[in-house]
Design an enzyme around this catalytic site. Structure first.
Site, PDB file in Angstrom:
ATOM      1  N   GLU A 248     -13.791 -17.706  23.286  1.00  7.14           N
ATOM      2  CA  GLU A 248     -14.354 -16.947  24.415  1.00  7.14           C
ATOM      3  C   GLU A 248     -15.688 -17.517  24.874  1.00  7.14           C
ATOM      4  O   GLU A 248     -16.643 -17.571  24.094  1.00  7.14           O
ATOM      5  CB  GLU A 248     -14.547 -15.461  24.053  1.00  7.14           C
ATOM      6  CG  GLU A 248     -15.193 -14.709  25.236  1.00  7.14           C
ATOM      7  CD  GLU A 248     -15.394 -13.209  25.053  1.00  7.14           C
ATOM      8  OE1 GLU A 248     -15.105 -12.689  23.960  1.00  7.14           O
ATOM      9  OE2 GLU A 248     -15.842 -12.570  26.025  1.00  7.14           O
TER      10      GLU A 248
ATOM     11  N   LYS B 134      -5.890 -17.030  24.062  1.00  4.81           N
ATOM     12  CA  LYS B 134      -6.599 -15.852  24.604  1.00  4.81           C
ATOM     13  C   LYS B 134      -7.956 -16.315  25.119  1.00  4.81           C
ATOM     14  O   LYS B 134      -8.949 -16.319  24.380  1.00  4.81           O
ATOM     15  CB  LYS B 134      -6.754 -14.798  23.509  1.00  4.81           C
ATOM     16  CG  LYS B 134      -7.566 -13.578  23.924  1.00  4.81           C
ATOM     17  CD  LYS B 134      -7.357 -12.399  22.986  1.00  4.81           C
ATOM     18  CE  LYS B 134      -8.307 -11.262  23.346  1.00  4.81           C
ATOM     19  NZ  LYS B 134      -7.966  -9.999  22.687  1.00  4.81           N
TER      20      LYS B 134
ATOM     21  N   GLU C 195      -8.492 -17.789  20.307  1.00 10.16           N
ATOM     22  CA  GLU C 195      -9.404 -17.158  21.271  1.00 10.16           C
ATOM     23  C   GLU C 195     -10.776 -17.825  21.291  1.00 10.16           C
ATOM     24  O   GLU C 195     -11.669 -17.469  20.520  1.00 10.16           O
ATOM     25  CB  GLU C 195      -9.567 -15.660  20.936  1.00 10.16           C
ATOM     26  CG  GLU C 195     -10.464 -14.928  21.933  1.00 10.16           C
ATOM     27  CD  GLU C 195     -10.647 -13.444  21.632  1.00 10.16           C
ATOM     28  OE1 GLU C 195     -10.147 -12.977  20.605  1.00 10.16           O
ATOM     29  OE2 GLU C 195     -11.296 -12.759  22.440  1.00 10.16           O
TER      30      GLU C 195
ATOM     31  N   TYR D 292     -19.090  -8.506  17.389  1.00 10.20           N
ATOM     32  CA  TYR D 292     -17.942  -7.709  16.975  1.00 10.20           C
ATOM     33  C   TYR D 292     -18.018  -7.365  15.503  1.00 10.20           C
ATOM     34  O   TYR D 292     -17.552  -8.003  14.671  1.00 10.20           O
ATOM     35  CB  TYR D 292     -16.651  -8.474  17.290  1.00 10.20           C
ATOM     36  CG  TYR D 292     -16.529  -8.773  18.763  1.00 10.20           C
ATOM     37  CD1 TYR D 292     -15.821  -7.909  19.585  1.00 10.20           C
ATOM     38  CD2 TYR D 292     -17.149  -9.865  19.326  1.00 10.20           C
ATOM     39  CE1 TYR D 292     -15.722  -8.154  20.947  1.00 10.20           C
ATOM     40  CE2 TYR D 292     -17.065 -10.117  20.684  1.00 10.20           C
ATOM     41  CZ  TYR D 292     -16.337  -9.257  21.482  1.00 10.20           C
ATOM     42  OH  TYR D 292     -16.242  -9.507  22.829  1.00 10.20           O
TER      43      TYR D 292
ATOM     44  N   SER E 187      -4.602  -9.550  27.103  1.00  8.26           N
ATOM     45  CA  SER E 187      -4.809  -9.082  25.723  1.00  8.26           C
ATOM     46  C   SER E 187      -6.128  -8.331  25.755  1.00  8.26           C
ATOM     47  O   SER E 187      -7.146  -8.817  25.270  1.00  8.26           O
ATOM     48  CB  SER E 187      -4.878 -10.268  24.748  1.00  8.26           C
ATOM     49  OG  SER E 187      -5.219  -9.800  23.453  1.00  8.26           O
TER      50      SER E 187
ATOM     51  N   ASP F 284      -8.141  -4.003  17.852  1.00 10.87           N
ATOM     52  CA  ASP F 284      -8.616  -4.566  16.584  1.00 10.87           C
ATOM     53  C   ASP F 284     -10.121  -4.483  16.441  1.00 10.87           C
ATOM     54  O   ASP F 284     -10.735  -5.284  15.724  1.00 10.87           O
ATOM     55  CB  ASP F 284      -8.178  -6.035  16.479  1.00 10.87           C
ATOM     56  CG  ASP F 284      -8.767  -6.889  17.597  1.00 10.87           C
ATOM     57  OD1 ASP F 284      -8.905  -6.377  18.725  1.00 10.87           O
ATOM     58  OD2 ASP F 284      -9.099  -8.059  17.348  1.00 10.87           O
TER      59      ASP F 284
ATOM     60  N   LYS G 288      -5.166 -13.103  15.023  1.00 12.82           N
ATOM     61  CA  LYS G 288      -6.149 -13.361  16.075  1.00 12.82           C
ATOM     62  C   LYS G 288      -7.466 -13.832  15.484  1.00 12.82           C
ATOM     63  O   LYS G 288      -7.901 -13.338  14.444  1.00 12.82           O
ATOM     64  CB  LYS G 288      -6.402 -12.100  16.901  1.00 12.82           C
ATOM     65  CG  LYS G 288      -7.208 -12.395  18.161  1.00 12.82           C
ATOM     66  CD  LYS G 288      -7.982 -11.215  18.663  1.00 12.82           C
ATOM     67  CE  LYS G 288      -9.352 -11.157  18.018  1.00 12.82           C
ATOM     68  NZ  LYS G 288     -10.293 -10.256  18.724  1.00 12.82           N
TER      69      LYS G 288
HETATM   70  O1  LIG Z   1     -13.051  -8.332  25.883  1.00 15.49           O
HETATM   71  P1  LIG Z   1     -12.094  -7.269  25.444  1.00 15.49           P
HETATM   72  O2  LIG Z   1     -10.816  -7.289  26.242  1.00 15.49           O
HETATM   73  O3  LIG Z   1     -12.719  -5.906  25.376  1.00 15.49           O
HETATM   74  O4  LIG Z   1     -11.706  -7.576  23.926  1.00 15.49           O
HETATM   75  C1  LIG Z   1     -11.434  -8.852  23.444  1.00 15.49           C
HETATM   76  C2  LIG Z   1     -11.471  -8.828  21.942  1.00 15.49           C
HETATM   77  O5  LIG Z   1     -11.287 -10.117  21.413  1.00 15.49           O
HETATM   78  O6  LIG Z   1     -12.725  -8.366  21.506  1.00 15.49           O
HETATM   79  C3  LIG Z   1     -12.603  -7.133  20.841  1.00 15.49           C
HETATM   80  C4  LIG Z   1     -13.581  -6.826  19.764  1.00 15.49           C
HETATM   81  O7  LIG Z   1     -13.331  -7.592  18.608  1.00 15.49           O
HETATM   82  C5  LIG Z   1     -11.258  -7.150  20.310  1.00 15.49           C
HETATM   83  O8  LIG Z   1     -10.840  -5.833  20.144  1.00 15.49           O
HETATM   84  C6  LIG Z   1     -10.471  -7.873  21.329  1.00 15.49           C
HETATM   85  O9  LIG Z   1      -9.362  -8.516  20.759  1.00 15.49           O
END
Ligand SMILES: O=P(O)(O)OC[C@@]1(O)O[C@H](CO)[C@@H](O)[C@@H]1O
Length: 364
Positions: A190, A230, A188, A364, A301, A34, A147
């Site tokens: 993070e 996540k 999520e 992102y 994920s 994504d 998500k």
């Molecule tokens: O940390 P990773 O596993 O590379 O990506 C985690 C994530 O949340 O970040 C990306 C960018 O939006 C998404 O593609 C993915 O869902």
């Protein structure tokens, strides 16, 4: 305080919990494909490929048309808006290709960060306005889960209580709206790995963040059986000089989850957060072997950790399709084994799979 206004009917609950369980059944995990246009541009730049819609489409076509046996290790794929409506070279919608393989289609719903004034560069995530309408449309167009990624940072005065509460509440509001529209919300929060903090500090912060998220989900009457979490794994900051083993990462991660995530949550699918492909697999394997109670499925994920060697093998050339699909299949299988605690590292790994995929201040 009586329970007079149920948020969901029993049919809605049944549908949501069945979708969530399907995604993480038997060691399956999620391919996070994504990446927004900008993020995909960074990935393509690394392999010197121009960031055009056609190049993004071609790479994703190669991933999604991999052999049907991918459905043994991948239960769901998260798409970006553009990709949900893209087709393969025969004119078939990607989402139908995935569904025919038995893979659940998901959609990225957050719309980027906005600054929280008066904090040390902390953010909240936008996208709640009009979210219900977008969810309803995506459900009609074949998506069954959503998500939303919130970002928390470890630094001087970070994460602040404001950032924790605001992001927890926004995640909960998003989750509630998803469920009203038949989408399983992937929640999520993070805690990004930027910084020189140690493992213990990351564990402390991750626990505070997750505790706030589950309080907010409860306040918003979110049906936990119809959600997936996540989170980040608990790791030391990228600039920390002390190194930790997968077993230490696993113990800190499962301890944090065990203290904060209710057993009603069917699955926890970690993000890879810039770890190398191999580290993401080894850590997930250690997490599944950790001798603490684990009432949820512990799976993956991954974005970068499922696609880095496939991207490198592709290099923008159609002739490399087979090698690209083999590289993707290899990581998917390895992570499926790790999600069952059965991954055996086979000595020397390809250089790409052990390369750090960390990007500072990853947006992102
Ligand atoms: O940390 P990773 O596993 O590379 O990506 C985690 C994530 O949340 O970040 C990306 C960018 O939006 C998404 O593609 C993915 O869902």
């Amino acid at each position: 305080m009586a329970h007079r206004f149920p948020a969901l009917t029993s049919e809605q609950k049944k549908e949501l919990s069945e979708i969530a369980q399907r995604i993480v059944a038997n060691g399956k995990g999620i391919l996070a494909a994504d990446e927004s246009v900008g993020t995909m541009g960074n990935r393509l730049q690394r392999i010197k490929v121009e960031n055009t819609e056609e190049n993004r489409r071609q790479f994703r076509e190669i991933l999604f048309t991999v052999d049907n046996s991918i459905n043994q290790s991948i239960g769901g794929v998260i798409l970006f808006h553009e990709t949900l409506y893209q087709k393969d070279s025969q004119g078939k919608l990607f989402r139908n290709i995935l569904k025919e393989k038995g893979i659940v289609v998901g959609i990225k719903l957050d719309q980027g960060g906005a600054p929280l004034a008066g904090t040390n560069k902390e953010t909240t995530i936008q996208g709640l306005d009009g979210l219900s309408e977008r969810c309803a449309q995506y459900k009609k167009d074949g998506a069954d889960f959503g998500k939303w990624r919130a970002v928390l940072r470890i630094d001087n005065q970070c994460p602040s209580n404001l950032a924790i509460q605001e992001n927890a509440n926004t995640l909960a509001r998003y989750a509630s709206i998803c469920q009203q529209n038949g989408l399983v919300p992937i929640v999520e929060p993070e805690v990004i790995p930027d910084g020189d903090h140690d493992l213990e500090h990351c564990q402390y912060v991750t626990e505070k963040v997750l505790a706030a998220v589950y309080k907010a989900l409860n306040d918003h009457h979110v049906y936990l059986e119809g959600t997936l979490l996540k989170p980040n794994m608990v790791t030391a900051g990228h600039a920390c000089t002390k190194k930790y083993t997968p077993e230490q990462v696993a113990m800190a991660t499962v301890t944090a989850l065990h203290r904060t995530v209710p057993a009603a949550v069917p699955g926890i699918c970690f993000l890879s957060g810039g770890m190398s492909e191999e580290d993401a697999t080894l850590n997930l394997n250690a997490i599944n072997l950790c001798p603490l109670p684990k009432p949820w499925k512990l799976s993956f994920s991954y974005g970068r950790a499922l696609q880095a060697s496939a991207l490198a093998a592709w290099g923008g050339k159609a002739a490399n399709k087979k090698a690209t699909q083999e590289a993707f299949m290899k990581r998917a299988l390895a992570n499926c084994q790790a999600a069952k605690g059965q991954y055996v590292h086979m000595g020397s790994s390809a250089a790409t799979s052990t390369q750090s995929l960390f990007t500072a201040s990853y947006t992102y």
